[in-house]
Scaffold this motif. Structure first.
Motif, mmCIF file in Angstrom:
data_model
loop_
_atom_site.group_PDB
_atom_site.id
_atom_site.type_symbol
_atom_site.label_atom_id
_atom_site.label_comp_id
_atom_site.label_asym_id
_atom_site.label_seq_id
_atom_site.Cartn_x
_atom_site.Cartn_y
_atom_site.Cartn_z
ATOM 1 N N HIS A 45 9.902 -65.176 42.012
ATOM 2 C CA HIS A 45 9.481 -63.817 42.328
ATOM 3 C C HIS A 45 7.980 -63.653 42.094
ATOM 4 C CE1 HIS A 45 9.960 -63.708 37.981
ATOM 5 N NE2 HIS A 45 9.214 -62.611 37.955
ATOM 6 N N GLY A 46 7.474 -62.525 42.543
ATOM 7 C CA GLY A 46 6.081 -62.144 42.314
ATOM 8 C C GLY A 46 5.968 -60.634 42.324
ATOM 9 N N TRP A 47 4.843 -60.142 41.832
ATOM 10 C CA TRP A 47 4.593 -58.702 41.756
ATOM 11 C C TRP A 47 3.388 -58.385 42.614
ATOM 12 C CZ3 TRP A 47 8.463 -56.220 39.643
ATOM 13 C CH2 TRP A 47 9.268 -56.893 38.725
ATOM 14 N N ARG A 48 3.515 -57.372 43.486
ATOM 15 C CA ARG A 48 2.437 -56.997 44.400
ATOM 16 C C ARG A 48 2.184 -55.492 44.286
ATOM 17 N NH1 ARG A 48 1.342 -61.645 46.823
ATOM 18 N NH2 ARG A 48 3.037 -63.019 47.392
ATOM 19 N N ASN A 49 0.974 -55.169 43.904
ATOM 20 C CA ASN A 49 0.585 -53.765 43.810
ATOM 21 C C ASN A 49 -0.162 -53.410 45.088
ATOM 22 O OD1 ASN A 49 -0.389 -51.241 43.319
ATOM 23 N ND2 ASN A 49 -1.400 -51.756 41.402
ATOM 24 N N LYS A 50 0.548 -52.841 46.051
ATOM 25 C CA LYS A 50 -0.033 -52.470 47.342
ATOM 26 C C LYS A 50 -0.636 -51.068 47.312
ATOM 27 C CE LYS A 50 3.345 -55.249 49.831
ATOM 28 N NZ LYS A 50 4.331 -55.238 50.933
ATOM 29 N N SER A 51 -0.545 -50.407 46.183
ATOM 30 C CA SER A 51 -1.085 -49.051 46.073
ATOM 31 C C SER A 51 -2.570 -49.110 45.738
ATOM 32 C CB SER A 51 -0.327 -48.266 44.994
ATOM 33 O OG SER A 51 -0.757 -48.652 43.704
ATOM 34 N N ASN A 52 -3.169 -47.951 45.573
ATOM 35 C CA ASN A 52 -4.590 -47.862 45.205
ATOM 36 C C ASN A 52 -4.790 -47.610 43.720
ATOM 37 O OD1 ASN A 52 -5.586 -48.245 47.829
ATOM 38 N ND2 ASN A 52 -5.193 -46.095 48.315
ATOM 39 N N ASN A 53 -3.700 -47.615 42.943
ATOM 40 C CA ASN A 53 -3.782 -47.298 41.518
ATOM 41 C C ASN A 53 -3.138 -48.403 40.690
ATOM 42 O OD1 ASN A 53 -4.913 -44.591 41.794
ATOM 43 N ND2 ASN A 53 -2.975 -44.147 42.807
#
Length: 186
Positions: free
Chosen positions: A162-170
């Motif tokens: 798995h991996g973690w992706r922060n696609k937001s701006n915060n």
């Protein structure tokens, strides 16, 4: 616009018994930040061995400074708070991925070595992980499927890639408890 807020310091209060009386053994704040990506943090709060022991206050001595592996042994635990910056910050031409990777390897031993070379966010660990989104929203990447998680959502991750992706701006703040496990052949 992408947020560049520095991760927040985390207060850790450790309670135990001294001479048979419940007491605060330590009360301090800290955050483990990274020079090459100042909006990222991975702060190890506490670890336990395979068979934790309680009793005399000496058993509640801080295990974090001497920790050499963020991944716990089978039956052991690691408790951490991670702040994920928006992934757009890592796409910025000024981002030095090699230096950041070396810094993660030094500051997050054991766990850092599980990250894949081809896709540095993807990794597999011999752990059962409880993850809670404390602030923000993040995408759990399973390599062919993504799960969008929001504040207060919980993930139980059973040793899968798995991996973690922060696609937001915060920034996103997550709490993780990793429990060491033994991998069984499929």
């Amino acid at each position: 616009m992408t947020s560049t807020t520095a991760p927040k310091s985390i207060r850790r209060v450790v309670v135990g018994s001294k001479d048979g009386v419940p007491t605060v053994l330590s009360d301090a704040s800290s955050v483990r930040t990274f020079e090459h990506l100042p909006t990222f943090s991975n702060t190890l709060i506490w670890t336990t061995p395979s068979v934790p022991k309680v009793g005399p206050h000496q058993l509640a001595a801080d295990p974090v400074p001497s920790n050499t592996n963020f991944l716990p042994p089978p039956g052991g635990t690691s408790f951490m708070i991670v702040t994920f910056p928006p992934e757009a910050q890592m796409a910025d031409p000024s981002f030095d991925g090699a230096s950041f990777g070396a810094e993660v390897a030094a500051k997050v031993p054991g766990l850092a070595q599980t990250f894949e070379r081809e896709d540095p966010t993807m990794h597999t660990t011999d752990t059962v992980d409880y993850g809670v989104v404390l602030e923000g929203e993040i995408w759990l990447d399973l390599g062919g499927e993504e799960v969008h998680l929001k504040q207060h959502d919980v993930v139980v991750q059973n040793g899968a890639r798995h991996g973690w992706r922060n696609k937001s701006n915060n920034p996103v703040v997550m709490l993780f408890v990793l429990i060491g496990a033994q991998r069984q052949a499929s």
